[in-house]
Design a protein around this motif. Structure first.
Motif, short mmCIF file in Angstrom:
data_model
loop_
_atom_site.label_atom_id
_atom_site.label_comp_id
_atom_site.label_asym_id
_atom_site.label_seq_id
_atom_site.Cartn_x
_atom_site.Cartn_y
_atom_site.Cartn_z
N CYS A 118 4.19 -5.80 0.64
CA CYS A 118 3.66 -4.70 -0.18
C CYS A 118 3.01 -5.24 -1.45
O CYS A 118 1.95 -4.76 -1.87
CB CYS A 118 4.78 -3.72 -0.54
N THR A 125 2.88 -0.41 9.13
CA THR A 125 2.44 0.06 7.82
C THR A 125 1.71 1.40 8.00
O THR A 125 1.16 1.67 9.06
CB THR A 125 1.50 -0.95 7.14
N ASN A 163 -0.40 -0.83 12.33
CA ASN A 163 -0.44 0.32 11.42
C ASN A 163 -0.23 1.60 12.24
O ASN A 163 -0.10 1.55 13.46
CB ASN A 163 -1.73 0.36 10.59
N VAL A 185 6.55 1.87 4.69
CA VAL A 185 6.52 0.93 5.82
C VAL A 185 7.74 1.23 6.71
O VAL A 185 8.85 1.39 6.22
CB VAL A 185 6.61 -0.53 5.30
N GLY A 201 -3.97 -4.83 5.43
CA GLY A 201 -2.98 -5.07 6.49
C GLY A 201 -2.73 -6.55 6.71
O GLY A 201 -1.59 -6.99 6.89
N VAL A 218 5.88 1.83 -0.48
CA VAL A 218 4.89 0.85 -0.92
C VAL A 218 4.64 1.05 -2.41
O VAL A 218 5.10 2.03 -3.00
CB VAL A 218 3.56 0.97 -0.12
N PHE A 224 -0.64 -7.80 3.88
CA PHE A 224 0.76 -7.39 4.05
C PHE A 224 1.49 -8.40 4.93
O PHE A 224 2.58 -8.89 4.60
CB PHE A 224 0.86 -5.98 4.66
#
Length: 341
Positions: A320, A261, A219, A267, A295, A280, A298
């Motif tokens: 997503c 992300t 992330n 993203v 996360g 997203v 995802f």
């Protein structure tokens, strides 16, 4: 067709103890929101306190196991996924086994005689979460278990491997064995940056395995920490994603892809010297239940399409979709069937 055992995950299986808490509780245990840390002695009383004073959900968790469960749910093909990690010989370990089997995941846990099954306190305030992991048995995984013929056969069967960065604190040797196997056999090996503390305090272990990573997930916070630790002097997530994708590789079969992300922001995907951004699915604030597992979900959604050899766009879309489902429910949980086209 997706074959049995095509996707193998290895990591720290933890029983999530999840509860909506208050700011006073965070303050008492010195917890920051949107963070993931390992429990210190000062945190140990909080697990009982949560169970006593708050309404608690118990959910089979741990970052990699979450992603594998979500991929399995998206695929709906029993036994398509395998998970390896260490639990204790106790009721939490049994609970975890039962949960995983119900989810259709083929789990091969190493059972430690002396340590209890690892737990993770998931403290939720205003939909945002903080994770405090007491690894316990998860910390006891040994590569000897991986090398046992029946377990190594699972590695040989798989074509895709996913390991969260958290496992670098436990068994870098096991990671290296799988990474080298993937590179030698033209299979795909993937890892996650997982948490700022991994990028900071396990930098050498992370760097050792980075050349083997075909896809790197993370992330925006982790990406910025990675940049800082490597002296890149940039906070630009797109630039960082590109730089990670261009890091040298152990095998030339696949060009590295970096997937970052950014919560509600697009993203970022860096591949082949180019960056693409994918929006997203935005969720009204009142529908947000908790971001725990977003996360991981995802990644699980992404992997479910990757093993079907779908293009990256479809993988991101599925990622997503899965994270959007998960944040509307407590913990990393999902309905019986996915509704993804």
């Amino acid at each position: 067709m997706v074959s049995e055992g095509v996707l193998l995950g290895m990591g720290n299986p933890l029983l999530d103890i999840s509860a909506v808490v208050d700011d006073g509780f965070l303050h008492k245990y010195d917890i920051k929101l949107n963070n993931a840390i390992l429990a210190e002695d000062k945190h140990l009383p909080m697990y009982d306190e949560m169970a006593k004073n708050y309404s608690v959900d118990y959910i089979a968790g741990g970052a990699t196991q979450n992603s594998i469960r979500v991929a399995q749910w998206m695929l709906q093909i029993p036994g398509a996924t395998t998970f390896i990690g260490c639990v204790g010989k106790d009721k939490f370990g049994e609970e975890m086994k039962k949960n995983a089997k119900l989810a259709g995941v083929n789990v091969h846990y190493y059972e430690d005689e002396n340590a209890g099954t690892g737990t993770c306190a998931v403290c939720v305030v205003g939909g945002e979460r903080s994770l405090i992991a007491n690894l316990s048995a998860a910390n006891c995984y040994k590569s000897d278990h991986l090398k046992q013929p029946e377990n190594w056969a699972l590695v040989e069967k798989a074509k895709y491997f996913y390991i969260a960065g958290f496992f670098l604190t436990v068994s870098p040797e096991s990671i290296q064995l799988v990474a080298e196997h993937a590179a030698a056999n033209n299979k795909m090996f993937m890892m996650n940056l997982s948490a700022p503390f991994i990028c900071e305090f396990f930098k050498d272990a992370q760097e050792k395995v980075l050349p083997y990573m075909d896809i790197v997930f993370g992330n925006e916070t982790e990406a910025r920490t990675f940049s800082k630790v490597h002296g890149w002097e940039t906070d630009d997530v797109e630039e960082i994603a590109l730089k990670i994708s261009q890091w040298s590789k152990a095998s030339g079969t696949y060009k590295r892809i970096t997937v970052i992300t950014q919560g509600p922001d697009p993203v970022v995907v860096a591949e082949d010297g180019k960056v693409k951004k994918f929006p997203v699915i935005l969720l009204p604030k009142e529908k947000l239940v908790d971001t725990n597992g977003a996360g991981d979900a995802f990644v699980g959604g992404f992997l479910s399409q990757l093993v079907k050899e779908k293009p990256i766009e479809d993988c991101v879309k599925a990622g997503c979709y899965a994270s959007n489902v998960i944040i509307q429910r407590p913990g990393c949980s999902y309905p019986a069937k996915p509704d993804f086209e």
